[in-house]
Design a protein around this motif. Sequence first.
Motif, PDB file in Angstrom:
ATOM      1  N   LEU A  47      12.709  -0.525   2.328  1.00 47.06           N
ATOM      2  CA  LEU A  47      12.533  -0.288   3.760  1.00 47.06           C
ATOM      3  C   LEU A  47      11.341   0.619   4.022  1.00 47.06           C
ATOM      4  O   LEU A  47      10.572   0.395   4.967  1.00 47.06           O
ATOM      5  N   ARG A  48      11.163   1.635   3.182  1.00 45.58           N
ATOM      6  CA  ARG A  48      10.007   2.522   3.351  1.00 45.58           C
ATOM      7  C   ARG A  48       8.696   1.775   3.095  1.00 45.58           C
ATOM      8  O   ARG A  48       7.709   1.986   3.807  1.00 45.58           O
ATOM      9  N   GLN A  49       8.695   0.911   2.081  1.00 44.86           N
ATOM     10  CA  GLN A  49       7.498   0.108   1.816  1.00 44.86           C
ATOM     11  C   GLN A  49       7.180  -0.815   3.004  1.00 44.86           C
ATOM     12  O   GLN A  49       6.016  -0.976   3.388  1.00 44.86           O
ATOM     13  N   LEU A  50       8.220  -1.395   3.563  1.00 41.45           N
ATOM     14  CA  LEU A  50       8.027  -2.299   4.695  1.00 41.45           C
ATOM     15  C   LEU A  50       7.481  -1.535   5.899  1.00 41.45           C
ATOM     16  O   LEU A  50       6.580  -2.019   6.595  1.00 41.45           O
ATOM     17  N   TRP A  51       8.007  -0.362   6.149  1.00 44.55           N
ATOM     18  CA  TRP A  51       7.506   0.461   7.248  1.00 44.55           C
ATOM     19  C   TRP A  51       6.049   0.842   6.995  1.00 44.55           C
ATOM     20  O   TRP A  51       5.232   0.901   7.922  1.00 44.55           O
ATOM     21  N   GLY A  52       5.708   1.106   5.752  1.00 47.76           N
ATOM     22  CA  GLY A  52       4.331   1.435   5.413  1.00 47.76           C
ATOM     23  C   GLY A  52       3.371   0.291   5.650  1.00 47.76           C
ATOM     24  O   GLY A  52       2.153   0.510   5.788  1.00 47.76           O
ATOM     25  N   ARG A  53       3.881  -0.941   5.701  1.00 47.51           N
ATOM     26  CA  ARG A  53       3.039  -2.130   5.959  1.00 47.51           C
ATOM     27  C   ARG A  53       3.089  -2.547   7.423  1.00 47.51           C
ATOM     28  O   ARG A  53       2.705  -3.668   7.758  1.00 47.51           O
ATOM     29  N   ARG A  54       3.559  -1.687   8.309  1.00 48.38           N
ATOM     30  CA  ARG A  54       3.755  -2.072   9.711  1.00 48.38           C
ATOM     31  C   ARG A  54       2.445  -2.482  10.379  1.00 48.38           C
ATOM     32  O   ARG A  54       2.433  -3.400  11.217  1.00 48.38           O
ATOM     33  N   HIS A  55       1.325  -1.834  10.009  1.00 52.23           N
ATOM     34  CA  HIS A  55       0.050  -2.208  10.619  1.00 52.23           C
ATOM     35  C   HIS A  55      -0.403  -3.586  10.126  1.00 52.23           C
ATOM     36  O   HIS A  55      -0.959  -4.377  10.903  1.00 52.23           O
ATOM     37  N   PHE A  56      -0.152  -3.872   8.848  1.00 54.70           N
ATOM     38  CA  PHE A  56      -0.455  -5.209   8.336  1.00 54.70           C
ATOM     39  C   PHE A  56       0.399  -6.259   9.042  1.00 54.70           C
ATOM     40  O   PHE A  56      -0.098  -7.338   9.408  1.00 54.70           O
ATOM     41  N   ILE A  57       1.688  -5.974   9.231  1.00 52.05           N
ATOM     42  CA  ILE A  57       2.593  -6.926   9.883  1.00 52.05           C
ATOM     43  C   ILE A  57       2.104  -7.250  11.288  1.00 52.05           C
ATOM     44  O   ILE A  57       2.045  -8.419  11.697  1.00 52.05           O
ATOM     45  N   THR A  58       1.735  -6.215  12.034  1.00 55.68           N
ATOM     46  CA  THR A  58       1.258  -6.430  13.403  1.00 55.68           C
ATOM     47  C   THR A  58      -0.049  -7.220  13.417  1.00 55.68           C
ATOM     48  O   THR A  58      -0.210  -8.161  14.207  1.00 55.68           O
ATOM     49  N   ALA A  59      -0.973  -6.839  12.540  1.00 50.84           N
ATOM     50  CA  ALA A  59      -2.260  -7.542  12.492  1.00 50.84           C
ATOM     51  C   ALA A  59      -2.088  -8.990  12.049  1.00 50.84           C
ATOM     52  O   ALA A  59      -2.736  -9.903  12.580  1.00 50.84           O
TER      53      ALA A  59
END
Length: 310
Positions: A47-59
């Motif tokens: 979950l922490r890794q996924l949150w860390g990729r939040r900008h990639f997910i949005t982009a």
Amino acid sequence: MDTAPPASPPSAPDHTAPAYAPGELAALAARHGLTVSGARPPLGAYLRQLWGRRHFITAFATAKLTAQYSQAKLGQVWQIMTPLLNATVYYFIFGVLMNTKHGVEDFVPFLVTGVFIWTFTSSSITAGTRAISGNIGLVRALHFPRASLPVALALQQLQQLLFSLGALFLILLAFGQYPRPSWLLALPALALQAVFNTGVSMAVARLTARTPDIAQLTPFVLRTWMYSSGVMWSLENLLTSDRVPRAVMVALEYNPAAVYIDLVRYALIDSFTGSHLPPHVWAVAAGWALLCGVVGFVYFWKAEETYGRG
């Protein structure tokens, strides 16, 4: 004459690494922060890794949305035109030919709202079938939490819905549905639906990554689900008749797609707002969102190390 044996060449220096027991190697790797490539991390770390990729997910979601209709001359207009054309077809087939508009007040707002909200769910699930297989090069080349892909595609569908809501509001205004405080209820309804869609999309992403043939069956499942969700006809009129067995009635009442559609109709359409909304509907909507969101995420995470193999 005796000859001496040739001298042996000087031995090369021994650069071989000292031998380690398996346990010592594991301790050495852990001490230097090494982990097994592609191993599934614990749920909290994931979950922490996924949150860390939040900008990639949005982009990634925004880029997918922009590129979706880049080859069409009308471009992003198709985000609005597609559900509108579907609603027009459904109006003539079901509303006019099959007369499902009988007994339904404000049938055009009723139908268009149902089509837009249903499209949000069906598009999210369809996108989930391509989350892994459609990005297999990215999955095999880079190390990142694979849940980023179905989450990004579900976010893409939410962005598309928000873009399309402008057209929906214009249609509502054209048919005498004017803004009022109840319209704000659409926001929590759509938020719960987005969580539900994401969970189902993640479950479908894992299933299709393992069995691609499921992607071919998905359109038939979605079409059947749409017909049983009251998109083009009133579930309330059917449930108040004596033609429906009790088990079927319960299944229709607790159908998640129908629940989210009814909540948005209740928020936006006068004839629905004035009617009595069963008190269990919000609880059912929240329950479906929580159940599918959590179960879908954990189900996808359980197979993290298998994506991209084979």
